[in-house]
Design an enzyme around this catalytic site. Structure first.
Site, short mmCIF file in Angstrom:
data_model
loop_
_atom_site.label_atom_id
_atom_site.label_comp_id
_atom_site.label_asym_id
_atom_site.label_seq_id
_atom_site.Cartn_x
_atom_site.Cartn_y
_atom_site.Cartn_z
N SER A 74 -86.13 24.56 75.94
CA SER A 74 -87.03 24.05 76.98
C SER A 74 -86.50 24.26 78.40
CB SER A 74 -87.30 22.56 76.76
OG SER A 74 -86.10 21.80 76.85
N ASP B 227 -87.38 15.30 85.11
CA ASP B 227 -87.98 14.30 84.22
C ASP B 227 -86.96 13.56 83.37
OD1 ASP B 227 -87.22 16.25 82.49
OD2 ASP B 227 -89.21 16.72 81.73
N HIS C 91 -84.75 17.65 82.17
CA HIS C 91 -84.88 19.00 82.71
C HIS C 91 -84.69 18.95 84.22
CE1 HIS C 91 -87.28 18.69 78.99
NE2 HIS C 91 -86.73 19.85 78.72
#
Length: 376
Positions: free
Chosen positions: A35, A336, A339
């Site tokens: 991610s 967040d 990340h």
């Protein structure tokens, strides 16, 4: 691992001057990862019904959600743009030669370095995603698409004129094992397997004709707000006195990175004609926590819920009901909780592209192509 302060002024001088523009040393960029690198593949797999397709994701640069776990561009986007190429498209977004003319990103959020079945066998844990999108699967997807990507061109010509970024990957394997309450000894036993998986991908790409590969190490996982709240401690000795990050998790990242560098040294001997570059994401990111002027709240998430570190103890809540977003994400390292912000990604990318966090340093365009003289 120490990072001399002499690097600090050099590093932030590069940040303040922005990303340098250059003629393209490479015709394409291809990348793999999780991610921290995914530019939309997980979202496409979910049919668009994905957390990153809700505001405020994407607000800074794209001005709308686009599948990235970020307010704007990822490190891989900045690397592509430094070589005159557009932000990285997700590999699952098209299947024509034209779609891949500038390369593509094969990373998938929650992807493991190890394949799902092996991860479950050695840890006893279910993989974070029921479908296998591990590094080996991503690499096979690239191989399957090579006839489309190279249509009208030789495979060797395409491979040698492309830049490959293998990772960051492996962080999910470790973090999910920590969350599964595995012991440090059990998690350390994963390191040789994960490093070998990354080395195998580098070897496969070099055998296919890749001549320039960037291989990132792990991020400073002990500084992520989500891990800070999950592994919170009342013992001051558990925290780094300079950064405030959790020492145990960051020491683990440093160990992984040291083993990865040894593996890459082996790959360089196997492929002396390939330029295999270790990208020290940990080092580049670590300096950001010392720069309180640009990042005054380094351990807080910009987008999250009110409370310690602006994150939930159970999940990353950016974009969900009750979450709040800071008005100035450029002042935050974490977007967040798990990340990074575009600002942090930009700084890390600059540290890799222009030094001093690439080993060996990235060559100038004149070193790669005789008709270019711009330094990259």
């Amino acid at each position: 691992m120490d990072y001399p302060l002499v690097h600090l002024s050099m590093f932030f001088l590069l940040i303040s001057t922005g990303t340098m523009q250059a003629h393209s040393c490479f015709e394409r960029v291809f990348s793999f990862g999780d991610s921290m690198m995914d530019t939309g593949n997980a979202c496409l797999l979910a049919g668009g019904k994905y957390p990153t397709m809700s505001p405020p994701f994407g607000e800074t640069y794209f001005h709308k959600p686009n599948g990235r776990w970020c307010d704007g561009r990822m490190v891989i986007d900045f690397i592509a743009q430094a070589y005159g190429l557009p932000p990285m498209p997700p590999s699952m977004g098209g299947n024509t030669t034209e779609y891949f003319q500038n390369g593509a990103n094969f990373a998938v959020a929650a992807a493991l370095a190890l394949n799902n079945s092996f991860y479950k066998r050695v840890t006893g844990l279910d993989p974070p995603h029921p479908e296998d999108h591990s590094l080996g699967v991503q690499l096979q997807s690239f191989k399957n698409l090579l006839p489309i990507i190279t249509k009208g061109s030789s495979v060797n010509g395409v491979m040698s004129s492309s830049l490959f970024v293998v990772g960051e990957i492996g962080g999910v394997d470790y973090v999910y094992s920590f969350l599964g309450n595995k012991s440090v000894f059990q998690i350390l036993s994963l390191v040789p397997y994960i490093v070998a998986a990354i080395g195998s991908a580098v070897n496969d790409l070099a055998n296919l004709g890749a001549t320039t590969l960037i291989v990132p190490g792990m991020y400073a996982v002990g500084c992520a707000p989500a891990t800070m709240i999950r592994f919170q401690s009342n013992n001051t000795e558990d925290f780094d006195i300079q950064t405030g990050c959790l020492k145990r998790l960051n020491q683990f990242a440093i160990y992984h990175n040291s083993m990865l560098m040894i593996e890459l040294a082996k790959q360089r001997k196997l492929h002396p004609r390939a330029n295999i570059i270790y990208a020290d994401y940990y080092g580049a990111q670590s300096l950001l926590y010392l720069n309180k002027l640009d990042f005054p709240a380094p351990l807080y998430a910009c987008c999250g819920v009110p409370g310690p570190y602006n994150v939930s103890t159970t999940m990353i809540s950016c974009g969900t009901k009750g979450s709040e977003t800071c008005p100035n994400p450029q002042n935050y390292i974490s977007w967040d909780g798990g990340h990074l912000t575009e600002a942090a990604n930009h700084a890390i990318a600059n540290g890799i592209l222009y030094g001093p966090f690439a080993t060996p340093p990235l060559q100038s365009c004149s070193d790669q192509r005789s008709d270019h003289t711009y330094i990259i």
